[in-house]
Design a protein around this motif. Sequence first.
Motif, mmCIF file in Angstrom:
data_model
loop_
_atom_site.group_PDB
_atom_site.id
_atom_site.type_symbol
_atom_site.label_atom_id
_atom_site.label_comp_id
_atom_site.label_asym_id
_atom_site.label_seq_id
_atom_site.Cartn_x
_atom_site.Cartn_y
_atom_site.Cartn_z
ATOM 1 N N LEU A 184 -76.146 -18.130 -68.840
ATOM 2 C CA LEU A 184 -75.854 -18.794 -70.108
ATOM 3 C C LEU A 184 -74.352 -18.957 -70.347
ATOM 4 O O LEU A 184 -73.938 -19.669 -71.245
ATOM 5 C CB LEU A 184 -76.468 -18.013 -71.278
ATOM 6 N N LEU A 191 -70.572 -20.136 -69.351
ATOM 7 C CA LEU A 191 -69.923 -21.210 -68.602
ATOM 8 C C LEU A 191 -68.952 -20.554 -67.627
ATOM 9 O O LEU A 191 -67.809 -20.283 -67.960
ATOM 10 C CB LEU A 191 -69.177 -22.121 -69.589
ATOM 11 N N LEU A 230 -71.927 -33.997 -68.542
ATOM 12 C CA LEU A 230 -72.525 -33.432 -67.334
ATOM 13 C C LEU A 230 -73.743 -34.281 -66.975
ATOM 14 O O LEU A 230 -74.706 -34.297 -67.706
ATOM 15 C CB LEU A 230 -72.990 -31.995 -67.594
ATOM 16 N N VAL A 273 -77.554 -35.670 -68.512
ATOM 17 C CA VAL A 273 -77.477 -34.879 -69.740
ATOM 18 C C VAL A 273 -78.834 -34.278 -70.113
ATOM 19 O O VAL A 273 -78.932 -33.132 -70.496
ATOM 20 C CB VAL A 273 -76.953 -35.761 -70.898
ATOM 21 N N SER A 274 -79.904 -35.051 -69.916
ATOM 22 C CA SER A 274 -81.217 -34.598 -70.393
ATOM 23 C C SER A 274 -81.739 -33.376 -69.652
ATOM 24 O O SER A 274 -82.642 -32.700 -70.121
ATOM 25 C CB SER A 274 -82.230 -35.719 -70.255
ATOM 26 N N ASP A 275 -81.167 -33.074 -68.489
ATOM 27 C CA ASP A 275 -81.662 -31.920 -67.732
ATOM 28 C C ASP A 275 -80.846 -30.665 -67.960
ATOM 29 O O ASP A 275 -81.109 -29.637 -67.379
ATOM 30 C CB ASP A 275 -81.631 -32.238 -66.224
ATOM 31 N N GLN A 276 -79.827 -30.759 -68.794
ATOM 32 C CA GLN A 276 -78.963 -29.606 -68.978
ATOM 33 C C GLN A 276 -79.518 -28.661 -70.005
ATOM 34 O O GLN A 276 -79.996 -29.070 -71.034
ATOM 35 C CB GLN A 276 -77.573 -30.060 -69.449
ATOM 36 N N LYS A 277 -79.480 -27.383 -69.692
ATOM 37 C CA LYS A 277 -79.631 -26.349 -70.711
ATOM 38 C C LYS A 277 -79.245 -25.024 -70.132
ATOM 39 O O LYS A 277 -79.678 -24.719 -69.064
ATOM 40 C CB LYS A 277 -81.024 -26.245 -71.276
#
Lengths: 338, 136
Positions: B111, B113, B129, B132-136
Motif C-alpha cells: 500500500l 508508494l 499511471l 488508471v482503471s486497474d490501479q489500486k
Amino acid sequence: MSAGPGQFFDAAHEVFLSAQSNEQDYSIGGLVARFQIAGPAVGERLTRAFAHLQLPAQQHVDLTICAWDSVGTGTKMVPPPWTESDYGPRGEIRSYNNERFRTAFDQGTSALSMIDLDRKLALFWTRDAQEVPAYESGAPFRTILNWWAERNDRVLVHCGAIGTECGAAILAGPGGSGKSTTALLCAQAGWNYLADDYCLLRVAEPSRVFSLYNSVKLGHDQLPQFNTLAGKSTAMDGDKHLFFLNEIWPERIARSLSCRALLLPRISQTRETSIQPASPGEALRAIAPSTIFQLSGAGQTSFQRLSSFVERIPVRHLNLGRDFEKIPERISASLSEI
Amino acid sequence: MRYRINSPKVIHQIFDTEVVIVNLESGNYYSVGGSGIDIWRFLDAGKSRDEITKVFAANRENTAKMESFLDEIEREQLVVAAPDNSAAREVAAPKSFVAPTIEKFTDMRDLLLLDPIHELDESGWPKNLPPVSDQK
C-alpha cells in the motif's frame, strides 16, 4: 520551493472559483459537509456514493470540499511548487503538511487532495474526472475526509458495518476476508447497511459508526449469491462489480448506528459459521494497519483512537462457513447475546 | 546500552496479552508476546539493556532468549539507541519469564508508494499511471 501551503492553496482555490460550480450538503459523520462541484464528470462520478447522506441546504457547515477537474471545466491548474522528491510513501507532500494544512497526491487516481483545517475548506482536483477509476467513485474524497475526521474526534476506518435493532457490527479484516460478502448477505436479509469498506467511527462513548458510502464491491464469482443484484452493477473495478445500494435497497441504508461488536471475518472450511472470542490485540491488528496505510496522513491519532475502541468493544472472530444463507442469522444471535 | 522506541516512525499499543507495533515507514507491523510484553514495557519506560537483563537473568537460557529478542527489535528498527543519561521510569517487576515472541506482518507494504514518482507532465504534475482503471 517558491510558495508555502497557504499560498498554493489560495492559488489552487482561485482556479476552482473561476469555474462554474453547484453545491449540495451532506450529513457526514453526524456533521455537515458541503460539496461544491465543478465539471459534469466530477458530479457524476464522485457524489453518487454519498446520495443517501444528502441534506437540504444548511446554515452551518463543518466542511466545504471544492472538487473539480481541468478537462470538464476548461480551467488550467496551477503547477505544483514542489518537486518529485517531495512525494512521500502515501502520497503526502513533504513540507506541505502541518497543523493547519494537509496535502497529498494520489497517483492511482491522479488527484490532488488538500485541506485548510482552520478554514474547514478542502480542495480535490484531478485532470480528467472521466478517468477517475471505479474504486474512487465507490469511495470518493477518502483522504480529505480522513484529515477532517481526525480533527473532529472521529476516525475514518477501513471496515464494513451492518446492523440490527441491537446496534452495529463492525467488520474488520484485510481484503478477501469476507467483509463485503458478509455486509451484503446481511443487507440482502433485510439488515441495515452502513459500509463494506470504509466508515467513520466516533470512538468516544457512546461510540457510533457512521455510513460514508452506499457503494459495495463484489467479485464476479460472488455474484451468483446475490440474484437481486443481477444487472445492477454500475462499473467494474478490476474484476469487481461496483453497486450503489442506495439505488437498489434505499430503505436498508442506515446513516449511523451505535457500535455493538467488532467482528473479524475469516473464511473457514466448515459448513456452519461460528463465532469465537478474539483479543483486543487481534482486533487492532485487523483494523489499524489497513486503515493507516491506506490513508495519507493517518498515523498516531487514528492508531490511538482505534486502540481505545478495541479495548472497550466486544471482539469476536467470525469464521465464515460455506452455508452463506445462515451467516446473518448466526451474527444476529451473537449480537443479541453480547 | 539504553534504547528508546523509534517514535514517531514506530507506534505501539500495549495490551495484557500482546503488544501491537506498527512501523509507519516500512509498512511492517508486529505482534509481541510472552515476556516480550514486559521487555517492551521496560524499554518504553527508558530502562537500559543491562537493567532489563538483570530483571530476567534467572538463568542463562532466559538471558539468551531475551538477548535474541532485543537484537531482533533493534534489527527491525523498532528501537534505537538513546543517550545513556536519559531518565527511566519505574515499572513493576514481571512475575515470571515466558520466552519472548515476535511475529512480523508484511502484507501492508504494497500500500506504500515505494517507487518514487519520476514522470511528470509539462505542467509539473505526476503523469497518470496507465491503465488508471486497474490501479489500486
